[in-house]
Design a protein around this motif. Structure first.
Motif, PDB file in Angstrom:
ATOM      1  N   VAL A 168      38.655  -4.947 -34.004  1.00 20.43           N
ATOM      2  CA  VAL A 168      39.171  -5.652 -35.161  1.00 20.43           C
ATOM      3  C   VAL A 168      38.127  -6.578 -35.747  1.00 20.43           C
ATOM      4  N   SER A 169      37.305  -7.076 -34.878  1.00 18.08           N
ATOM      5  CA  SER A 169      36.513  -8.225 -35.292  1.00 18.08           C
ATOM      6  C   SER A 169      35.621  -7.937 -36.480  1.00 18.08           C
ATOM      7  N   SER A 170      35.301  -6.674 -36.675  1.00 17.88           N
ATOM      8  CA  SER A 170      34.427  -6.401 -37.820  1.00 17.88           C
ATOM      9  C   SER A 170      35.231  -6.381 -39.100  1.00 17.88           C
ATOM     10  N   THR A 183      27.760 -12.054 -39.954  1.00 18.06           N
ATOM     11  CA  THR A 183      26.789 -11.041 -40.371  1.00 18.06           C
ATOM     12  C   THR A 183      26.479 -10.107 -39.201  1.00 18.06           C
ATOM     13  N   ALA A 184      26.182 -10.718 -38.060  1.00 16.24           N
ATOM     14  CA  ALA A 184      25.801  -9.933 -36.898  1.00 16.24           C
ATOM     15  C   ALA A 184      26.978  -9.105 -36.404  1.00 16.24           C
ATOM     16  N   ALA A 193      22.171 -10.036 -31.470  1.00 18.00           N
ATOM     17  CA  ALA A 193      22.434 -10.945 -32.591  1.00 18.00           C
ATOM     18  C   ALA A 193      23.901 -11.365 -32.593  1.00 18.00           C
ATOM     19  N   ASP A 194      24.776 -10.413 -32.262  1.00 18.53           N
ATOM     20  CA  ASP A 194      26.207 -10.705 -32.195  1.00 18.53           C
ATOM     21  C   ASP A 194      26.473 -11.790 -31.152  1.00 18.53           C
ATOM     22  N   ASN A 195      25.868 -11.641 -29.993  1.00 17.32           N
ATOM     23  CA  ASN A 195      26.057 -12.635 -28.937  1.00 17.32           C
ATOM     24  C   ASN A 195      25.422 -13.977 -29.296  1.00 17.32           C
ATOM     25  N   ILE A 203      17.157 -11.263 -39.611  1.00 17.60           N
ATOM     26  CA  ILE A 203      17.961 -11.061 -40.823  1.00 17.60           C
ATOM     27  C   ILE A 203      19.128 -12.033 -40.855  1.00 17.60           C
ATOM     28  N   ALA A 204      19.814 -12.154 -39.725  1.00 18.16           N
ATOM     29  CA  ALA A 204      20.978 -13.050 -39.671  1.00 18.16           C
ATOM     30  C   ALA A 204      20.552 -14.495 -39.914  1.00 18.16           C
ATOM     31  N   THR A 205      19.419 -14.870 -39.302  1.00 15.30           N
ATOM     32  CA  THR A 205      18.960 -16.257 -39.431  1.00 15.30           C
ATOM     33  C   THR A 205      18.588 -16.581 -40.869  1.00 15.30           C
ATOM     34  N   LYS A 206      17.705 -15.753 -41.429  1.00  8.21           N
ATOM     35  CA  LYS A 206      17.242 -16.035 -42.794  1.00  8.21           C
ATOM     36  C   LYS A 206      18.388 -15.970 -43.786  1.00  8.21           C
TER      37      LYS A 206
END
Lengths: 736, 736
Positions: free
Chosen positions: A696-698, A188-189, A215-217, A573-576
Motif C-alpha cells: 500500500v505504501s507506494s 520519493t524513495a 534510500a527507502d530505509n 536523487i532523493a536528497t537533492k
C-alpha cells in the motif's frame, strides 16, 4: 521579578533525561549488530542518512545564518528597547542548534538500533522489542531534554519570555525544513522503490536488488525519526513559550481574566505563572521517564499494548506529580492566585485527558475490529471507487470527535483560567511528549529492522517476529497521532492568543472585510501547501523511477543479483530533490504572512492564522484517518483473499461448498484493493502484514498520510513563521 | 419611504420571462416526440420524476406547514413589532411555493424535451440542440421569473426587506431538501445501475434491461433539473435580499460606510438603494433574455461554444443596460448618492466579471488540452493511486485562483461601497443567472435524450449526435459551475453581514474563545455534512444493488429482454431512500446553528457561519474540480488505449514498430483508469465519450461531484437556516 527556584525542577529533569538518553544509547550500542551482510546494509543506511542530514544541515546553516542577521539587525529589541536585538538572535541560534542536535542524536541511535533490533529478533520478540524501544527512547528523551534545558537556561539568564520566543523560532525554522524535506525524501524513495521494483519487476519489499531499497530505509530515518523529532521539538517549545508569553503579558496588565473569576496578579504570582509551563513540563518529563522505566515487556503479550500502557502510566503519574508540584509552586501566593494555580493545574490535566481521548477516537476510526474499517472493507463489494470514497467519508466523519474534544478542552480551560488556561491545556497535552516521541520513533526502527532481517536473510521466523513488532508500532501510532494533532491545534491557538497579545491587537473582528479576507486566505493556504508538497513528491518520484529503470536496463546483472545496485545515485536523487522542492513552499511560507500583514494589517494576520489553524486541523485529521482506515480495510480484505485461496486448495471441503461461496464473496470484497498492486505480494509471500503495508505504501494511502502530515506540520511551522514575520511587519509598519 | 417606480422594471422583466418560458414550452411540446418505444421510455421517466416530486413535496408540505406556524406564532414581528408575524410567514409560504413551482415547471418541460431532443437528433445537431436549449431555457426563465416577480410584489406590498427575507427563507428550506434529496436519488440510481448492470452483467449504458436505467434518468431530472433549479432560485433570492436588508439597515443609520468615502443617506436615496438589487437583477434578466434570443446555433460549430457565447453576450448586455438603468435610478439623488450609485454599479460589474474569471479558471483546471489534466493523465504511468492523488492535488491547487478572484472582488467592492458593495457584487454575479440555469438544465436534457435514443434504437449515428450535444453540456458546465460556486460564496458573505447587522452584532472578535469555537464548529461542519450525505448514498445504493441482483436472479427473462424489468421498484427505493437519508442531515442543519447560538451567543453564530462559508468554499471547489479533471484525464487515456488497439490491428505498420511502442506507453498511461471499470465499455463500444462518462459516473469521479455539490449547497442552505434559527435564538435569548 526573580526567577522562582522551582524552575530547577525542569532543568534537573532535562539533565536526567539527557543522561538517560546517553545510557540507553550505550545499552543499544552494546547489542550484537548481526551478521556481516546486515552490518553492511545498516552501514549503507547510516551513510545515506548522514549524507542527507549533512547536506540538509549545510543548506539550513546558510538559511539560519541569514535569519540570525535579520533578527539581530532588523528586529527591534523588545526586551531592552533601543539596543541591538542580540538576546533573541542568540536564543534563535541556540534553538536551531538544539533542534538539529536532538534530530541528529535520535537518528544516530536509530541507524544503529535497526540492525541490532533485527538481530534481537533472532532471540525472540522481547529482545527485539527492547532494542527498538530503547532506541526510540533515546530520541524521545533527547528531544525533551534538549528543549527543557534550553528553555530553562535561556529564561534563567534573560528572564524574558520574548527571548525564549527566539529559541522557539529556531525550533520552528528547523522543523519546517526537516519535516517537509524529510517527508519529500522518504516518500520519493518509497514510491520509487515500489513502483518500479515491485510493480514492474515483481521484486519483494526490501529486496537488495532494488536500487531504491536503501534510500527507502534512509527515508524512514530522516523523515520519521529526525523529521518527526524536530517537529515535536518545535510543538513542545512553542506550547511552553506561548503560555510563558501570555503569563508575562497578563503580569504587565496585572490581571488574568477568566469567566470563572478574574485574578489580580502580584509580582511574585506573575513570576510563578511564567515558569509554571516549564515546571509542569519538567514534571511531565519525569512522569515519562518513570513510565519508560516501568514498561517491562515480557515477550508474551501484544507489544503494542506495552507501548500504550506506558502512555497511560505516564499520564497517571503526571496527574499526581503535577499536583504535588502545584503545592510547591503555590508557596507564598495569596489565596486568589493559589486557586488560580490549581485551576491551571486543572487545565493541564484536561489538556492531557483530551489528548488521550483524541488518541482513542483516531484509534476507533482506524481499528480493523471497529465499524468504520469494517464498513469500508464491505464497501468493496460495490467497487474500487466506493472503497476510496467510503474511506474518505469516514475520514471526514472522523474529524468531528477530535474537534469536539479540542473544543471542550478549550472552552473548559478558558472558563477556568482564560486564554492562559487554553495555553496551559496545550502544555498539559504535550507534557508527556517524551513518551509519545519514544513510541513514535520505535516505529521506523522496527521497520528498518525488518528490512535488514530480509536482506540479511535471517529467515521467515525472524521476519515474522519483526513484523509483529512493526504492527505494534502501528497500534501505538494511532494514539500518538491523535495526540500530536490535538496538541498542535491547542498550541497554535495559544500561540495565536499570545501573538495578538504581543502585537497589541485586542480585537480581530470578522465583520471587518480585511479580517475576513485574512481568514479566507488562511483557510485556503493548507490546500495550497498540501497540493504543492504532494506534487513535489510526484515530480521527484518520477525521477527516481527513471533512475531505477535505467539501472535495470543498463546492467541486467543487478536483477540477477550478480552485481550490486547503485544505492548512492538513488539517495542522491532523493536528497537533492527534497531540497529543491522545498524552495517554493518555503518562499510561500515566508511571503504570504508578510503579504497579508502588509496589505491587510496585523489583525488580518491573526485571522489568517486562525483560518489556517482550523482548516489545517480538518485536513490533518481527515487525511491521517482516511489513510489509516483505508490501510486497515485493505489488510482485512487481504486476509479474505487468502481465505478463499486456502479453501480452493482443498481445505474446509474445497471448491463448490457453501463455505467456498462465502469466501468468494469475501474475495470479491477484497478484490478492489488489488488495484493498489497488492496481489503479487499476497500470492508470493502469504499474508504478512508488513507486506501489505508496503504494497500500500507506494499508493494512495501513504500519500494521504503524507498529505496529512504536511497539513499538520505546516500550521505549526506557519504559526511560528507568522510570528516572526508579523514582528517584522509590525516593525516595517511602525517605522514607515 | 415610497417604493421607486423603477422597481417596475424588475416586475416587467419577470413577467416577460414567464411569458417567454411558456412560449418556449409550447415550442418544445409541438416537436415530434419520436417513436412509440421512445415515448414509452420518456413516459416512464416522466412518471418516475413526478412520483418522486409528489412524495417529496408531500413531506415538504408538512415541514413547511410546521415552519409556517413557527414563524407565525413564535418569531417576533420585526416590521410591526407587537403583532403576529403574519407578513413574514406568508412571504415564507410564497417563497416555498415559488421554489417548488419553478422546480416543477422546469422539470415538467425537461421530461418532455428529452425524447423530443432525441428525435431532433435524427434530423441533425441543430434540431436536437434547439429542443434541448429551449427546454433548458424554460427552467432558466421560470426560476428567475418567479423569483423576481415574488421579490418585487412582496416588497411593493409590504415595503420591508425583512418580509422579503421570509420569501428567501422559503426558497432556502425547499432548496436544502430538493438539492440534497435529489442528489441522493440520482446518485443512488446511477451507482446502482452501473455497479450491477455494467460491472456484473456487462450491460451497456442506458440498457433497457437494467432495472435501474429509468431511475437513473429520473435522477437526472429530479436532481440536476428540479434540484439545481431550486438551488439557484435560493441563491438568487438570497443575494437580492441580503443587499436589500443591508441598504435598509444603512438607511436607518443614515450612512453607508466605505473606505472610498462615507455617504450620508437621504430617505429617497435609501429607497433607491433598497430596490437597486432588484432592479439590477431585472436588467440582468433582460440581458439573459436577449442573450438566449440571440443565440443562433447553426449546427456546424461546436455547440458548447454557442452556449458560452450566450453567457458572454448576456454579460456585455448587462454592463450596458445596467449603466442605463443607473442613470434612471440616479434621478433625484444628490451628487454624493449619485456617485455612490455609480460605484455600486461598478461593484456589480466587478462581481459579474469575477464570475466569468472563476468560470475560466475552473475551465483551465478541467480542460483536456491544458496542463493539469495532461499531467494527471501522465501520472498514470506511475500507477492508479498516483492518478487519484494527482487529481486531488490539482483539485486542491485549483482552490487558489477562484479564492483570489473572490477575495479581489470582495476587497474592491468593499473599498468602493462597504459591505453593501460586497452584497451588490454578489447580485452582479448572479444577475445573468437566467443564462446560467439555461445552460445547466440543457445538460440533463441531452443526457436523457441520449438514453432515449439508445433505448428507442435510433442507431449509432443519432447517438453520436446526442453525444456531441452532451459533450457541449459538459463544456458549458465547467464555466457555470465556477460561476455558481463564486456567486454562492459572495452571497453568503453578504448574508452574513446582513445577519450581523440585523442581529445588532457589531463585533465578531476571533480573540474571544466563544467566537473562535463558533468558527471552529463552522469549519468542521462541511466535513460532517459531506460525509453524512455520501455515506447515505452508499447505504442507499447498496439497497439498489440488492434489488437489481434480485430481479436478475428471480427472473432470468429480464436479461434476455423477453420480459421488462421492474422499474417502479427501483424508483421507489431511490425515492424512499432519499427522503429517509435526509432526516439526520436536516436535524443537524437545524439544531447545530441553534445550539451554537444558545451555547456560545449570537456573535459565535456569525463566526460559525464564516467558518462554514470558508471551509465550504474550499471543499466545493476542490471536489468539483478534482472530479472534472479526473474525468477528463480518463477520457484522454481512453483515447490512448484505443490508439494502441488500432495500431495492433495492423494500422501504421502494426505491432513491433516504434509507433506501436509509443502507443504502448500511452496505453500504460491509460491503464490505471481501467480500475474504474471502463475497459468493457471501451472495447465493446468504441470510444464514445458518453460511454466513458457513464463508466466513470458510478465511481469516484461522480461521487466527488456529489461531494462537491453537497458542500456547495450546504452552506447556502445553512446560511438561510442559520438566519432563521438565529432569529429564533435571539427571540429565546431576549425573552428569557
Amino acid at each position: 521579578m526573580a526567577v522562582p527556584i522551582i524552575l530547577i525542577v525542569a532543568l534537573i529533569a532535562g539533565i536526567i533525561s539527557i543522561v538517560l538518553a546517553v545510557y540507553f544509547r550505550s545499552l543499544v550500542l552494546k547489542e550484537d549488530p548481526g551478521n556481516e551482510r546486515m552490518q553492511e546494509v545498516a552501514g549503507y543506511i547510516e551513510e545515506g542518512a548522514k549524507t542527507y542530514l549533512k547536506v540538509q544541515y549545510k543548506v539550513l546553516g546558510i538559511f539560519v545564518g541569514v535569519l540570525f542577521l535579520v533578527m539581530l539587525f532588523l528586529l527591534p529589541n523588545m526586551t531592552n528597547p533601543g539596543t541591538l536585538n542580540w538576546e533573541q538572535a542568540i536564543a534563535y541560534l541556540i534553538g536551531c542548534v538544539g533542534s538539529m542536535l536532538a534530530g541528529w542524536l535520535g537518528m544516530y541511535v536509530g541507524v544503529k538500533a535497526n540492525t541490532r533490533a533485527a538481530q534481537g529478533c533472532t532471540k525472540g520478540t522481547k529482545a527485539g522489542f527492547d532494542v527498538a524501544f530503547f532506541g526510540g527512547a533515546v530520541m524521545g528523551l533527547a528531544v525533551v531534554g534538549v528543549a527543557l534545558i534550553g528553555v530553562s537556561i535561556i529564561y534563567w539568564i534573560f528572564q524574558s519570555p520574548l527571548v525564549v520566543l527566539g529559541f522557539s523560532f529556531g525550533a520552528s525554522s528547523i522543523a519546517l525544513f526537516m519535516k517537509c524535506g524529510g517527508g519529500i525524501f522518504t516518500k520519493t524513495a518509497d514510491v520509487g522503490a515500489d513502483l518500479v521494483g515491485k510493480a514492474e519487476y515483481n521484486l519483494p519489499e526490501d529486496d537488495p536488488r532494488n536500487p531504491a531499497t536503501i534510500a527507502d530505509n534512509v527515508g524512514d530515518n530522516v523523515g520519521d525519526i529526525a523529521g518527526m523529532g524536530s517537529d515535536l521539538f518545535d510543538s513542545y517549545v512553542a506550547s511552553i513559550v506561548a503560555a510563558m508569553m501570555l503569563a508575562a503579558a497578563f503580569g504587565v496588565a496585572g490581571i488574568i481574566k477568566a469567566p470563572f473569576a478574574n485574578v489580580t496578579l502580584t509580582t511574585i504570582g506573575t513570576s510563578v505563572f511564567i515558569v509554571a509551563p516549564v515546571v509542569f513540563c519538567g514534571v511531565g518529563l519525569i512522569a515519562s521517564l518513570i513510565g519508560i522505566y516501568i514498561i517491562k515487556y515480557k515477550g508474551s503479550e501484544e507489544p503494542g499494548k506495552a507501548l500504550n500502557t506506558g502512555t497511560y502510566l505516564a499520564t497517571l503519574i503526571y496527574f499526581a506529580l503535577s499536583a504535588v508540584i502545584t503545592i510547591f509552586l503555590s508557596i507564598g501566593l495569596g489565596d486568589d492566585e493559589m486557586w488560580l494555580l490549581w485551576r491551571i493545574w486543572g487545565t493541564s490535566v484536561i489538556g492531557l485527558i483530551s489528548g488521550i481521548v483524541l488518541g482513542f477516537t483516531s484509534d476507533y476510526f482506524t481499528r480493523d475490529d471497529r465499524k468504520p474499517v469494517q464498513n469500508i472493507a464491505h464497501a468493496a463489494k460495490e467497487g474500487h471507487a466506493v472503497v476510496i470514497l467510503s474511506g474518505f467519508s469516514y475520514g471526514l466523519l472522523s474529524v468531528v470527535p477530535p474537534a469536539i474534544g479540542v473544543i471542550l478542552a478549550m472552552t473548559i480551560a478558558f472558563w477556568l483560567a482564560g486564554v492562559f488556561g487554553v495555553a496551559m491545556a496545550a502544555v498539559g497535552m504535550l507534557a508527556i511528549v517524551g513518551t509519545i516521541v519514544t513510541n513514535d520513533a520505535y516505529g521506523p526502527i522496527v521497520d528498518n529492522a525488518r528490512a535488514i532481517a530480509e536482506q540479511g536473510e535471517l529467515g521467515d521466523e525472524v521476519i515474522r517476529t519483526a513484523d509483529k513488532l512493526d504492527s505494534a508500532g502501528n497500534t501505538a501510532k494511532a494514539i500518538t497521532k491523535g495526540f500530536a494533532i490535538g496538541a498542535a491545534n491547542l498550541t497554535v491557538m495559544a500561540l495565536m492568543f499570545s501573538f495578538a497579545e504581543e502585537a497589541g491587537i485586542t480585537v480581530v473582528d470578522l465583520l471587518s472585510v480585511n479580517v475576513l479576507v485574512g481568514a479566507f486566505i488562511g483557510v485556503v493556504i493548507p490546500a495550497l501547501f498540501s497540493a504543492l508538497l504532494v506534487l513535489a513528491v510526484q515530480r521527484n518520484a518520477a525521477k527516481m523511477v527513471d533512475e531505477i529503470r535505467r539501472q535495470f536496463e543498463e546492467n541486467p546483472k543487478i536483477l540477477t543479483g550478480e552485481e550490486p545496485a547503485d544505492f548512492h545515485k538513488t539517495i542522491d536523487i532523493a536528497t537533492k530533490g527534497s531540497l529543491r522542492e522545498l524552495i517554493i513552499p518555503s518562499i510561500i511560507s515566508i511571503t504570504v504572512p508578510i503579504g497579508v500583514g502588509i496589505l491587510f494589517g496585523v489583525a488580518s494576520l491573526v485571522a489568517f492564522l486562525a483560518g489556517a489553524i482550523l482548516s489545517g486541523f480538518v485536513f490533518a485529521v481527515f487525511m491521517s484517518n482516511a489513510d489509516y482506515s483505508l490501510f486497515r480495510a485493505k489488510s482485512i480484505s487481504g486476509a479474505w483473499d487468502n481465505a478463499k485461496k486456502w479453501i480452493e486448495d482443498g481445505n474446509l471441503g474445497g471448491k463448490g461448498t457453501e463455505v467456498h461461496k462465502a469466501s468468494i464473496t469475501g474475495d470479491t470484497v477484497g478484490d478492489p484493493f488489488k488495484v493498489f498492486g497488492i496481489e503479487n505480494q499476497l500470492s508470493m509471500k502469504g499474508h504478512r502484514r508488513t507486506k501489505y503495508k508496503h504494497a500500500v505504501s507506494s499508493d494512495v494511502v501513504d500519500s494521504f498520510d503524507f498529505h496529512g502530515f504536511t497539513s499538520n506540520v505546516q500550521w505549526r511551522s506557519w504559526v511560528a513563521w507568522k510570528l516572526t514575520c508579523s514582528i517584522l511587519v509590525q516593525d516595517i509598519l511602525t517605522n514607515k
